[in-house]
Enzyme design. Structure first.
Site, PDB file in Angstrom:
ATOM      1  N   GLU D  82      13.143 -14.921   8.752  1.00  0.00           N
ATOM      2  CA  GLU D  82      13.295 -13.746   9.610  1.00  0.00           C
ATOM      3  C   GLU D  82      14.658 -13.741  10.298  1.00  0.00           C
ATOM      4  O   GLU D  82      15.150 -14.777  10.723  1.00  0.00           O
ATOM      5  CB  GLU D  82      12.180 -13.710  10.663  1.00  0.00           C
ATOM      6  N   ARG D  92      -2.167  -4.188  14.837  1.00  0.00           N
ATOM      7  CA  ARG D  92      -3.075  -3.399  13.987  1.00  0.00           C
ATOM      8  C   ARG D  92      -4.470  -4.000  13.964  1.00  0.00           C
ATOM      9  O   ARG D  92      -5.444  -3.349  13.608  1.00  0.00           O
ATOM     10  CB  ARG D  92      -2.494  -3.245  12.576  1.00  0.00           C
ATOM     11  N   CYS D 145       3.016 -13.238  15.458  1.00  0.00           N
ATOM     12  CA  CYS D 145       4.160 -13.952  14.885  1.00  0.00           C
ATOM     13  C   CYS D 145       5.459 -13.491  15.534  1.00  0.00           C
ATOM     14  O   CYS D 145       6.276 -14.301  15.984  1.00  0.00           O
ATOM     15  CB  CYS D 145       4.242 -13.725  13.372  1.00  0.00           C
ATOM     16  N   HIS D 169       8.345 -16.591   7.800  1.00  0.00           N
ATOM     17  CA  HIS D 169       7.022 -16.190   7.334  1.00  0.00           C
ATOM     18  C   HIS D 169       6.728 -16.826   5.974  1.00  0.00           C
ATOM     19  O   HIS D 169       7.624 -16.976   5.145  1.00  0.00           O
ATOM     20  CB  HIS D 169       6.924 -14.662   7.219  1.00  0.00           C
TER      21      HIS D 169
END
Lengths: 217, 217, 217, 217
Positions: D82, D92, D145, D169
């Site tokens: 990242e 979500r 995360c 990730h």
């Protein structure tokens, strides 16, 4: 004497949709003239039962030069010209009559598969030249679309050998894709233009074949 | 007294394309009225050099209620409403002036990122309600699109705080996708309709904010 | 008396790769015993020429209970159990001998397609139960993998009807995927375990069929 | 005098999974020595509440040279390094404590974003050279995360400026992907090897910086 014809089959909506782009395309092109041929639309129910008899009647009634099936494939982004129909039904959802056959033949005793007898690469080239997103596909799935494709090819091969046939999958319309996160789509204008071009390319090829064989009327 | 305005930026074609859907949308909506606002189009070159000065002049000249950037993202299938602009340029291809900065800031000394100040979820909801395929996105990339988005937000934050801004990526047009195997697309009709709806939703929200703050003219 | 066998075909590297996961799997499982069967590996060249004769010799020499082909499919993320082989070669790249047939049959005069005669759903269920990522597939493509699959099925159907056969595509190995941006992969441990499980499930089914038919030795 | 350390954070399982590859990697590498540094693992709960205090304590206790977070991203096929953490939570699904914040900051009053201060391109190059599938990513999402990534970078920037930090990730493990149709995966061996290589590359870079600044011990 009446004009030669193209039989263009579409489908009613299924899988909870309110619309089917294949039906819309059949409506848009139905009655049109393409390369001197009248397009005769036939909107089929999304059911395994009765496919062959409906197609058989339609082909007998219309004596088409070519028979082209159109069906919705919601995960695809482009006009997908199918190359092969397989003699297998393996339905992941029920059809519109509630039937969900698993690992059954489309037509018992028929061959394992038929290839499209339309000039799929000439059709693809014509679509690319016209700026319509298209692709070839090696699988029409194992639901009603493939069954109609297979039944059409079996009818043509066994009873109407001079008639050529094939199948084309189309993406969702934008208003359908709006309700399916991530799904691609093509608008009805691009779809109708594209299917018209594909039919024209198929007819040009069929014409060439007839000229080559000395069978032009 | 003249109508309030929306500044709508698009881009010239790049990466070998002959057209840019963002430019087409700017042309389609330029001069239109949306919720009483006149849409002022600005087609930008696809170059890193000069972004801030061009945007600065345009904002000063148009005094927009909102500034919305549009850019092409060829791999996307839907109208993608961007949520965040980052202060990073990392170009995988050269821009139209031949520059290809790697790991450079968009604006040295500026913050690491700006969030869109447009009501991105209200815009998404409006698009879904209108049947336009849309999605939210957390990355505008690191090429000229992100740089214009970032420079816009930095200008607004530092010099025009009441003006809200954001960025929307759009897929290829069908005629572009025809030349890119597998690529999805959306037609100009759906794109223009969608961007118009997104602007309308953004303006409704901006209006609400002004009413809430007692600043309606 | 020697143990019954499984013929497991893999391929040499192609398309610029230095390794082929199908070859690695054949090496890993070659000589192993699975459900009382000895696995006999056969690494094939990636060439269209000579496929049938090589397979014919191998089947005649090994008298296998089942014949399973393995091939690399770089875009896939899971062990893909193929359901159907088609009688079509349409090569997008040249094979390792420089041949690149377009729209040719695998075997002239043979049927359009053969379905796998392995219990593909039982194999999928066994893989899922064992925690191995797997899927069914309706297309083995139109390159050498499909040709080997088709030629195997044609040989079995015409000359060795009791022998069952099928084909399984596997992803890149991680070290191959490292050089292909975005590509998924599976490691050799997962692949070998998975193919072993798939073979075991296929043999269990073949055994059931023989018991049902009263033909157990 | 004790060895310098690397703080390696992972996460407990979430979203109905029984395992989390990030936890597995932390367990595998915990206690290992990489370039003279002891890897100190910290498995975090998947909850928004308490992130900063847990990280703050761990950093204070371990005085790491670098802090690297690992998290599961089920849709990705490769080790994803990242580049940027954003100050936004938009969940979500609910976290493991049942909280599901929408459009909230990770840390109120903190900047909009932080870039990774690890040498992301050197890490990518090292992974490619070692044959591990990897990629750079511009979005760590908006769930726990990203929140851990952001909170880490905020802590380092405001309280431990010499310490460098970042986030990576990782895909599902194969046994997780087996239950998610179509999902890609990487095995624990490839993941642990890859994260080890990434840490080594990051430490080499940190070492270079210290040498350049004349601060080597």
């Amino acid at each position: 004497m009446s004009a030669p014809t193209v039989l263009l089959t579409g489908f009613e909506p299924f899988d909870g949709e309110e619309v089917n782009p294949a039906q819309e395309v059949a409506h848009e092109l139905g009655g049109e003239r393409i390369a001197g041929h009248r397009v005769i639309p036939l909107v089929l129910p999304v059911t395994f039962e009765g496919i062959s008899s409906r197609l058989s009647e339609a082909i007998a009634a219309t004596h088409p030069t070519i028979a082209v099936g159109i069906g919705q494939a919601g995960s695809r982004a482009r006009i997908s010209i199918e190359r092969v129909a397989i003699n297998l039904v393996d339905a992941r959802i029920a059809d519109n009559a509630g039937a969900q056959p698993v690992d059954a033949p489309v037509i018992a005793g028929a061959p394992a598969a038929y290839f499209s007898t339309l000039p799929v690469k000439a059709m693809l080239a014509a679509l690319e030249a016209a700026g319509v997103p298209a692709e070839l596909s090696f699988s029409a799935g194992s639901f009603v679309c493939n069954a109609v494709f297979f039944a059409t090819m079996h009818l043509l091969a066994t009873r109407h050998p001079p008639v050529r046939g094939g199948f084309i999958h189309v993406p969702y319309l934008p208003r359908q894709a709006a309700r399916h996160p991530g799904a691609p789509s093509l608008d009805i204008g691009t779809l109708s233009k594209g299917i018209g071009i594909a039919i024209e390319a198929a007819l040009a090829h069929a014409q060439d074949l007839r000229v080559a064989a000395g069978t032009t009327d």
